[in-house]
Design a protein around this motif. Structure first.
Motif, mmCIF file in Angstrom:
data_model
loop_
_atom_site.group_PDB
_atom_site.id
_atom_site.type_symbol
_atom_site.label_atom_id
_atom_site.label_comp_id
_atom_site.label_asym_id
_atom_site.label_seq_id
_atom_site.Cartn_x
_atom_site.Cartn_y
_atom_site.Cartn_z
ATOM 1 N N ARG A 1 0.834 -1.214 0.000
ATOM 2 C CA ARG A 1 0.000 0.000 0.000
ATOM 3 C C ARG A 1 0.856 1.246 0.000
ATOM 4 N NH1 ARG A 1 -2.769 -2.917 4.150
ATOM 5 N NH2 ARG A 1 -4.701 -3.888 3.355
ATOM 6 N N GLU A 2 1.953 1.218 0.762
ATOM 7 C CA GLU A 2 2.821 2.397 0.832
ATOM 8 C C GLU A 2 3.456 2.690 -0.523
ATOM 9 O OE1 GLU A 2 6.507 4.191 3.508
ATOM 10 O OE2 GLU A 2 5.626 2.235 3.979
ATOM 11 N N ILE A 3 3.871 1.608 -1.263
ATOM 12 C CA ILE A 3 4.466 1.802 -2.584
ATOM 13 C C ILE A 3 3.458 2.428 -3.532
ATOM 14 C CG2 ILE A 3 5.347 0.568 -4.611
ATOM 15 C CD1 ILE A 3 6.635 -1.430 -2.675
ATOM 16 N N VAL A 4 2.209 1.956 -3.489
ATOM 17 C CA VAL A 4 1.171 2.516 -4.359
ATOM 18 C C VAL A 4 0.900 3.968 -3.995
ATOM 19 C CG1 VAL A 4 -1.273 2.339 -5.003
ATOM 20 C CG2 VAL A 4 0.128 0.270 -4.836
ATOM 21 N N ASN A 5 0.818 4.268 -2.700
ATOM 22 C CA ASN A 5 0.554 5.647 -2.270
ATOM 23 C C ASN A 5 1.680 6.577 -2.705
ATOM 24 O OD1 ASN A 5 -1.878 4.966 -1.075
ATOM 25 N ND2 ASN A 5 -0.926 4.513 0.920
ATOM 26 N N LEU A 6 2.944 6.117 -2.583
ATOM 27 C CA LEU A 6 4.072 6.941 -3.009
ATOM 28 C C LEU A 6 4.015 7.182 -4.518
ATOM 29 C CD1 LEU A 6 6.963 5.358 -0.880
ATOM 30 C CD2 LEU A 6 5.948 7.637 -0.596
ATOM 31 N N SER A 7 3.587 6.171 -5.265
ATOM 32 C CA SER A 7 3.475 6.350 -6.714
ATOM 33 C C SER A 7 2.376 7.328 -7.068
ATOM 34 C CB SER A 7 3.207 4.992 -7.367
ATOM 35 O OG SER A 7 2.992 5.135 -8.756
ATOM 36 N N GLY B 1 3.242 10.866 -7.201
ATOM 37 C CA GLY B 1 4.093 11.314 -8.300
ATOM 38 C C GLY B 1 5.550 10.916 -8.188
ATOM 39 N N ASN B 2 5.853 10.030 -7.258
ATOM 40 C CA ASN B 2 7.244 9.604 -7.104
ATOM 41 C C ASN B 2 7.602 8.544 -8.150
ATOM 42 O OD1 ASN B 2 8.053 11.074 -4.585
ATOM 43 N ND2 ASN B 2 6.322 9.901 -3.742
ATOM 44 N N SER B 3 8.833 8.611 -8.658
ATOM 45 C CA SER B 3 9.323 7.604 -9.611
ATOM 46 C C SER B 3 9.727 6.347 -8.850
ATOM 47 C CB SER B 3 10.517 8.151 -10.388
ATOM 48 O OG SER B 3 11.604 8.396 -9.502
ATOM 49 N N ILE B 4 10.027 5.285 -9.604
ATOM 50 C CA ILE B 4 10.419 4.017 -8.977
ATOM 51 C C ILE B 4 11.707 4.181 -8.192
ATOM 52 C CG2 ILE B 4 11.202 1.661 -9.473
ATOM 53 C CD1 ILE B 4 9.253 1.553 -11.760
ATOM 54 N N SER B 5 12.663 4.913 -8.758
ATOM 55 C CA SER B 5 13.925 5.110 -8.039
ATOM 56 C C SER B 5 13.703 5.928 -6.771
ATOM 57 C CB SER B 5 14.938 5.802 -8.952
ATOM 58 O OG SER B 5 14.422 7.042 -9.427
ATOM 59 N N LYS B 6 12.783 6.934 -6.814
ATOM 60 C CA LYS B 6 12.496 7.743 -5.633
ATOM 61 C C LYS B 6 11.802 6.910 -4.566
ATOM 62 C CE LYS B 6 12.151 11.608 -3.310
ATOM 63 N NZ LYS B 6 13.344 12.230 -2.701
ATOM 64 N N ILE B 7 10.865 6.039 -4.993
ATOM 65 C CA ILE B 7 10.167 5.165 -4.049
ATOM 66 C C ILE B 7 11.168 4.251 -3.347
ATOM 67 C CG2 ILE B 7 8.523 3.252 -3.890
ATOM 68 C CD1 ILE B 7 6.974 4.561 -6.196
ATOM 69 N N ARG B 8 12.119 3.677 -4.113
ATOM 70 C CA ARG B 8 13.112 2.788 -3.510
ATOM 71 C C ARG B 8 13.993 3.535 -2.510
ATOM 72 N NH1 ARG B 8 16.956 0.799 -6.818
ATOM 73 N NH2 ARG B 8 17.282 -1.009 -5.447
ATOM 74 N N GLY C 1 14.588 1.328 5.891
ATOM 75 C CA GLY C 1 15.175 0.014 6.122
ATOM 76 C C GLY C 1 14.645 -1.087 5.223
ATOM 77 N N TYR C 2 13.932 -0.704 4.145
ATOM 78 C CA TYR C 2 13.396 -1.707 3.218
ATOM 79 C C TYR C 2 14.185 -1.661 1.910
ATOM 80 C CZ TYR C 2 9.368 -1.673 6.385
ATOM 81 O OH TYR C 2 8.575 -1.737 7.481
ATOM 82 N N VAL C 3 14.710 -2.784 1.529
ATOM 83 C CA VAL C 3 15.417 -2.894 0.240
ATOM 84 C C VAL C 3 14.507 -3.655 -0.727
ATOM 85 C CG1 VAL C 3 17.460 -3.742 -0.959
ATOM 86 C CG2 VAL C 3 17.645 -2.878 1.400
ATOM 87 N N VAL C 4 14.038 -2.939 -1.732
ATOM 88 C CA VAL C 4 13.064 -3.521 -2.674
ATOM 89 C C VAL C 4 13.654 -3.460 -4.085
ATOM 90 C CG1 VAL C 4 10.703 -3.443 -3.543
ATOM 91 C CG2 VAL C 4 11.205 -2.704 -1.192
ATOM 92 N N ASP C 5 13.570 -4.555 -4.800
ATOM 93 C CA ASP C 5 14.069 -4.620 -6.177
ATOM 94 C C ASP C 5 13.213 -3.731 -7.085
ATOM 95 O OD1 ASP C 5 15.894 -6.330 -8.086
ATOM 96 O OD2 ASP C 5 13.908 -6.307 -9.021
ATOM 97 N N PRO C 6 13.820 -2.993 -8.015
ATOM 98 C CA PRO C 6 13.033 -2.106 -8.885
ATOM 99 C C PRO C 6 12.026 -2.871 -9.733
ATOM 100 C CG PRO C 6 15.307 -2.275 -9.657
ATOM 101 C CD PRO C 6 15.258 -2.878 -8.296
ATOM 102 N N LYS C 7 12.360 -4.075 -10.124
ATOM 103 C CA LYS C 7 11.417 -4.855 -10.932
ATOM 104 C C LYS C 7 10.195 -5.229 -10.111
ATOM 105 C CE LYS C 7 11.251 -8.781 -14.112
ATOM 106 N NZ LYS C 7 12.018 -9.908 -14.719
ATOM 107 N N THR C 8 10.395 -5.503 -8.816
ATOM 108 C CA THR C 8 9.272 -5.821 -7.940
ATOM 109 C C THR C 8 8.330 -4.636 -7.828
ATOM 110 O OG1 THR C 8 10.681 -7.326 -6.683
ATOM 111 C CG2 THR C 8 8.644 -6.594 -5.638
#
Length: 339
Positions: free
Chosen positions: A10-16, A19-26, A33-40
């Protein structure tokens, strides 16, 4: 990598949505403290846009397995039409209310039904009337214990100017080498004969062969000199195919006048003429070894091959091969033997 919790999704969707990009979300998630793969992240956002959910989608229902009935049906389909493809089989099985992937069909076809895919082998087309004649000829030869010791097998052949072998090797990853080939390659015609006592001279000629040329040039200058040398007392048999030029009235009159004892053989029977194997060897040698590049090269190398490679021992070997062909003619009831 561990599966993402629903809260993190939910947090990833809300950040998107902010208007945040994938690199900004990561980067934001990394600060927490969360390491998430860009493809994920990308796949999750695509799922949200396509299906409107962040939950796991239901898995696809597994394809049903082949049952004995379907194996028998598939086996009958291939046996009835040996050119049917996996897509064709798939369509037929759908009529039986069975959905199977083409990859499963290919696997079952080979591993369970023992069908293998090969290139078709082509052979002489033999009409039914000639099948009967071939069968009778084979029976007669076997019953009489025919050895063809006094037979002279003759034939013509066309030889193209070709200097490339049929096989070529390349390293993995390399593109195949493109070899130019003319639409209408230069070619010559050749005539010769073989017997257990050796071979006639080979005659190279161009143009269309007619009965007059066949008799006055090939038989007169090619066959008769060999007969006088190899069969001085006569007692030989002359074997040729049933080409119209060989059986015309002019040719028959010439053979009678020159006492050439023609021994008729069944039509459409190249497998019963051993000189056909010698033509095959000649063409293979030209393509893979001698490699002519001009018409003069081609004629010179054909003559070289005939004088250097065609020995009485080789002629005896090829003529002896007929003893292997005759039982096969009986077995297939006069049809093509594949020899």
């Amino acid at each position: 990598m561990a599966r993402l919790s629903l809260t993190l999704r939910r947090e990833i969707v809300n950040l998107s949505r902010l208007g945040n990009s994938i690199s900004k979300i990561r980067a934001i998630l990394a600060e927490k403290g969360y390491v998430v793969d860009p493809k994920t992240v990308k796949n999750l956002l695509q799922k949200w846009e396509t299906h409107g959910t962040i939950r796991d989608l239901p898995r696809r229902r597994p394809l049903p397995k082949f049952g004995p009935l379907h194996l028998r049906t598939m086996d009958k389909l291939i046996d009835a039409n040996r050119e049917i493809t996996s897509i064709g089989i798939q369509r037929k099985l759908r009529e039986e209310n069975l959905t199977i992937s083409t990859s499963s069909i290919r696997r079952v076809r080979q591993k369970k039904l023992n069908w293998v895919c090969t290139k078709p082998r082509y052979a002489q087309l033999i009409r039914r009337v000639n099948q009967t004649a071939r069968l009778e000829y084979a029976i007669r030869c076997i019953e009489n214990k025919e050895t063809f010791a006094n037979a002279i097998f003759t034939d013509e052949c066309s030889v193209e100017l070709d200097h490339t072998a049929k096989l070529q090797f390349r390293r993995k990853g390399e593109a195949p080498e493109l070899i130019g080939r003319p639409k209408h390659p230069t070619k010559v015609h050749v005539w010769a004969g073989i017997s257990v006592r050796g071979a006639t001279d080979i005659v190279i000629f161009d143009g269309i062969m007619r009965s007059e040329f066949y008799c006055q040039e090939l038989l007169q200058n090619g066959l008769l000199p060999f007969v006088r040398k190899a069969f001085p007392d006569g007692g030989y048999r002359f074997i040729q195919d049933n080409d119209p030029k060989h059986t015309s009235g002019f040719t028959k009159s010439f053979m009678v006048a020159n006492q050439i004892p023609w021994w008729p053989t069944p039509a459409e029977s190249p497998d019963l003429n051993p000189i056909e194997m010698l033509w095959h060897e000649l063409k293979h040698c030209l393509r893979s070894e001698l490699k002519p590049y001009t018409l003069d090269d081609l004629k010179r190398m054909i003559t070289f091959f005939w004088k250097d490679r065609v020995t009485p021992e080789k002629c005896q070997k090829y003529i002896g091969h007929i003893q292997k062909v005759l039982p096969v003619v009986l077995e297939v009831e006069g049809k093509a033997t594949g020899h």
